[in-house]
Design a protein around this motif. Sequence first.
Motif, PDB file in Angstrom:
ATOM      1  N   GLY A  28       0.850  -1.189   0.000  1.00 37.25           N
ATOM      2  CA  GLY A  28       0.000   0.000   0.000  1.00 37.25           C
ATOM      3  C   GLY A  28       0.882   1.233   0.000  1.00 37.25           C
ATOM      4  N   ASP A  29       0.396   2.289   0.587  1.00 37.00           N
ATOM      5  CA  ASP A  29       1.139   3.553   0.595  1.00 37.00           C
ATOM      6  C   ASP A  29       1.838   3.841   1.907  1.00 37.00           C
ATOM      7  OD1 ASP A  29       0.326   4.195  -2.007  1.00 37.00           O
ATOM      8  OD2 ASP A  29      -1.565   5.028  -1.275  1.00 37.00           O
ATOM      9  N   TYR A  30       1.614   3.012   2.936  1.00 35.94           N
ATOM     10  CA  TYR A  30       2.034   3.429   4.270  1.00 35.94           C
ATOM     11  C   TYR A  30       2.783   2.395   5.094  1.00 35.94           C
ATOM     12  CZ  TYR A  30      -1.503   6.863   3.068  1.00 35.94           C
ATOM     13  OH  TYR A  30      -2.230   7.819   2.417  1.00 35.94           O
ATOM     14  N   ASP A  31       3.050   1.212   4.560  1.00 33.86           N
ATOM     15  CA  ASP A  31       3.640   0.168   5.394  1.00 33.86           C
ATOM     16  C   ASP A  31       4.814  -0.505   4.696  1.00 33.86           C
ATOM     17  OD1 ASP A  31       1.690  -0.046   7.755  1.00 33.86           O
ATOM     18  OD2 ASP A  31       0.365  -0.086   6.008  1.00 33.86           O
ATOM     19  N   ILE A  32       5.852  -0.826   5.480  1.00 33.38           N
ATOM     20  CA  ILE A  32       7.031  -1.537   4.994  1.00 33.38           C
ATOM     21  C   ILE A  32       7.166  -2.827   5.796  1.00 33.38           C
ATOM     22  CG2 ILE A  32       9.530  -1.446   4.610  1.00 33.38           C
ATOM     23  CD1 ILE A  32       8.110   0.754   3.054  1.00 33.38           C
ATOM     24  N   VAL A  33       7.339  -3.935   5.081  1.00 28.62           N
ATOM     25  CA  VAL A  33       7.544  -5.232   5.726  1.00 28.62           C
ATOM     26  C   VAL A  33       8.764  -5.902   5.120  1.00 28.62           C
ATOM     27  CG1 VAL A  33       5.094  -5.551   6.247  1.00 28.62           C
ATOM     28  CG2 VAL A  33       6.023  -6.493   4.152  1.00 28.62           C
ATOM     29  N   ALA A  34       9.380  -6.788   5.877  1.00 24.24           N
ATOM     30  CA  ALA A  34      10.479  -7.614   5.386  1.00 24.24           C
ATOM     31  C   ALA A  34       9.905  -8.998   5.106  1.00 24.24           C
ATOM     32  CB  ALA A  34      11.593  -7.704   6.421  1.00 24.24           C
ATOM     33  N   ALA A  35      10.050  -9.463   3.870  1.00 20.67           N
ATOM     34  CA  ALA A  35       9.461 -10.746   3.486  1.00 20.67           C
ATOM     35  C   ALA A  35      10.269 -11.364   2.348  1.00 20.67           C
ATOM     36  CB  ALA A  35       8.009 -10.540   3.052  1.00 20.67           C
ATOM     37  N   TYR A  36       9.935 -12.615   2.044  1.00 23.69           N
ATOM     38  CA  TYR A  36      10.581 -13.313   0.942  1.00 23.69           C
ATOM     39  C   TYR A  36       9.827 -13.143  -0.378  1.00 23.69           C
ATOM     40  CZ  TYR A  36      13.496 -15.589   4.436  1.00 23.69           C
ATOM     41  OH  TYR A  36      14.387 -15.833   5.458  1.00 23.69           O
ATOM     42  N   SER A  37       8.546 -12.741  -0.304  1.00 22.41           N
ATOM     43  CA  SER A  37       7.726 -12.603  -1.509  1.00 22.41           C
ATOM     44  C   SER A  37       6.634 -11.559  -1.276  1.00 22.41           C
ATOM     45  CB  SER A  37       7.067 -13.941  -1.857  1.00 22.41           C
ATOM     46  OG  SER A  37       6.116 -14.286  -0.859  1.00 22.41           O
ATOM     47  N   LYS A  38       6.014 -11.131  -2.358  1.00 23.21           N
ATOM     48  CA  LYS A  38       4.890 -10.194  -2.247  1.00 23.21           C
ATOM     49  C   LYS A  38       3.740 -10.814  -1.468  1.00 23.21           C
ATOM     50  CE  LYS A  38       5.652  -7.413  -6.366  1.00 23.21           C
ATOM     51  NZ  LYS A  38       5.050  -6.884  -7.601  1.00 23.21           N
ATOM     52  N   GLU A  39       3.496 -12.089  -1.709  1.00 19.37           N
ATOM     53  CA  GLU A  39       2.407 -12.779  -1.016  1.00 19.37           C
ATOM     54  C   GLU A  39       2.652 -12.800   0.493  1.00 19.37           C
ATOM     55  OE1 GLU A  39       2.543 -13.965  -5.220  1.00 19.37           O
ATOM     56  OE2 GLU A  39       4.073 -14.018  -3.672  1.00 19.37           O
ATOM     57  N   GLN A  40       3.880 -13.114   0.876  1.00 19.60           N
ATOM     58  CA  GLN A  40       4.203 -13.134   2.304  1.00 19.60           C
ATOM     59  C   GLN A  40       4.126 -11.732   2.894  1.00 19.60           C
ATOM     60  OE1 GLN A  40       8.248 -14.075   3.660  1.00 19.60           O
ATOM     61  NE2 GLN A  40       7.307 -15.440   5.180  1.00 19.60           N
ATOM     62  N   ALA A  41       4.548 -10.720   2.143  1.00 18.56           N
ATOM     63  CA  ALA A  41       4.463  -9.336   2.618  1.00 18.56           C
ATOM     64  C   ALA A  41       3.017  -8.969   2.933  1.00 18.56           C
ATOM     65  CB  ALA A  41       5.044  -8.383   1.579  1.00 18.56           C
ATOM     66  N   LEU A  42       2.102  -9.355   2.056  1.00 14.40           N
ATOM     67  CA  LEU A  42       0.687  -9.064   2.284  1.00 14.40           C
ATOM     68  C   LEU A  42       0.160  -9.819   3.493  1.00 14.40           C
ATOM     69  CD1 LEU A  42      -1.880  -7.640   1.357  1.00 14.40           C
ATOM     70  CD2 LEU A  42      -2.335  -9.644  -0.082  1.00 14.40           C
ATOM     71  N   THR A  43       0.543 -11.076   3.643  1.00 13.96           N
ATOM     72  CA  THR A  43       0.116 -11.869   4.803  1.00 13.96           C
ATOM     73  C   THR A  43       0.597 -11.221   6.095  1.00 13.96           C
ATOM     74  OG1 THR A  43       0.092 -13.915   3.528  1.00 13.96           O
ATOM     75  CG2 THR A  43       0.304 -14.125   5.921  1.00 13.96           C
ATOM     76  N   LEU A  44       1.843 -10.774   6.121  1.00 16.39           N
ATOM     77  CA  LEU A  44       2.386 -10.124   7.317  1.00 16.39           C
ATOM     78  C   LEU A  44       1.624  -8.842   7.654  1.00 16.39           C
ATOM     79  CD1 LEU A  44       6.155 -10.680   6.598  1.00 16.39           C
ATOM     80  CD2 LEU A  44       4.881 -11.651   8.514  1.00 16.39           C
ATOM     81  N   LEU A  45       1.314  -8.048   6.638  1.00 10.20           N
ATOM     82  CA  LEU A  45       0.550  -6.822   6.881  1.00 10.20           C
ATOM     83  C   LEU A  45      -0.831  -7.159   7.421  1.00 10.20           C
ATOM     84  CD1 LEU A  45       0.337  -3.705   6.701  1.00 10.20           C
ATOM     85  CD2 LEU A  45      -0.778  -4.094   4.502  1.00 10.20           C
ATOM     86  N   ASN A  46      -1.493  -8.130   6.811  1.00  9.83           N
ATOM     87  CA  ASN A  46      -2.826  -8.515   7.280  1.00  9.83           C
ATOM     88  C   ASN A  46      -2.787  -8.998   8.723  1.00  9.83           C
ATOM     89  OD1 ASN A  46      -4.339  -7.846   5.021  1.00  9.83           O
ATOM     90  ND2 ASN A  46      -4.039  -9.825   4.060  1.00  9.83           N
ATOM     91  N   GLU A  47      -1.781  -9.789   9.072  1.00 11.17           N
ATOM     92  CA  GLU A  47      -1.648 -10.255  10.453  1.00 11.17           C
ATOM     93  C   GLU A  47      -1.403  -9.092  11.398  1.00 11.17           C
ATOM     94  OE1 GLU A  47       1.496 -13.141  10.274  1.00 11.17           O
ATOM     95  OE2 GLU A  47       0.198 -14.669   9.400  1.00 11.17           O
ATOM     96  N   TYR A  48      -0.560  -8.165  11.008  1.00  7.57           N
ATOM     97  CA  TYR A  48      -0.218  -7.031  11.865  1.00  7.57           C
ATOM     98  C   TYR A  48      -1.426  -6.113  12.079  1.00  7.57           C
ATOM     99  CZ  TYR A  48       2.198  -2.929  13.652  1.00  7.57           C
ATOM    100  OH  TYR A  48       2.589  -1.865  14.426  1.00  7.57           O
TER     101      TYR A  48
END
Length: 81
Positions: free
Chosen positions: A11-31
């Motif tokens: 999105g426009d406001y969050d940074i995550v460390a992940a191995y893939s785009k899919e995992q990045a989205l999962t991490l954001l959703n969990e957070y």
Amino acid sequence: MTEQLRPFEVGDYDIVAAYSKEQALTLLNEYCGDKFTLEDMDITDLSDQLDRTIHLEEGGTETLGEIMSRVYTPQYLFGWE
């Protein structure tokens, strides 16, 4: 070849460390407790922007690369509004 953690802007406001785009989205959703899908969010690999300056909440600045050098597991890093 071993996969490497990469910084993703979700999105426009969050940074995550992940191995893939899919995992990045999962991490954001969990957070955030949301249920965004890949169709809902722009997800950008920031691996080529490691020199990007980040203004820290507690004051001061660091580069995205400096922050990533201390990250060893997939995780939500930070966001802003």
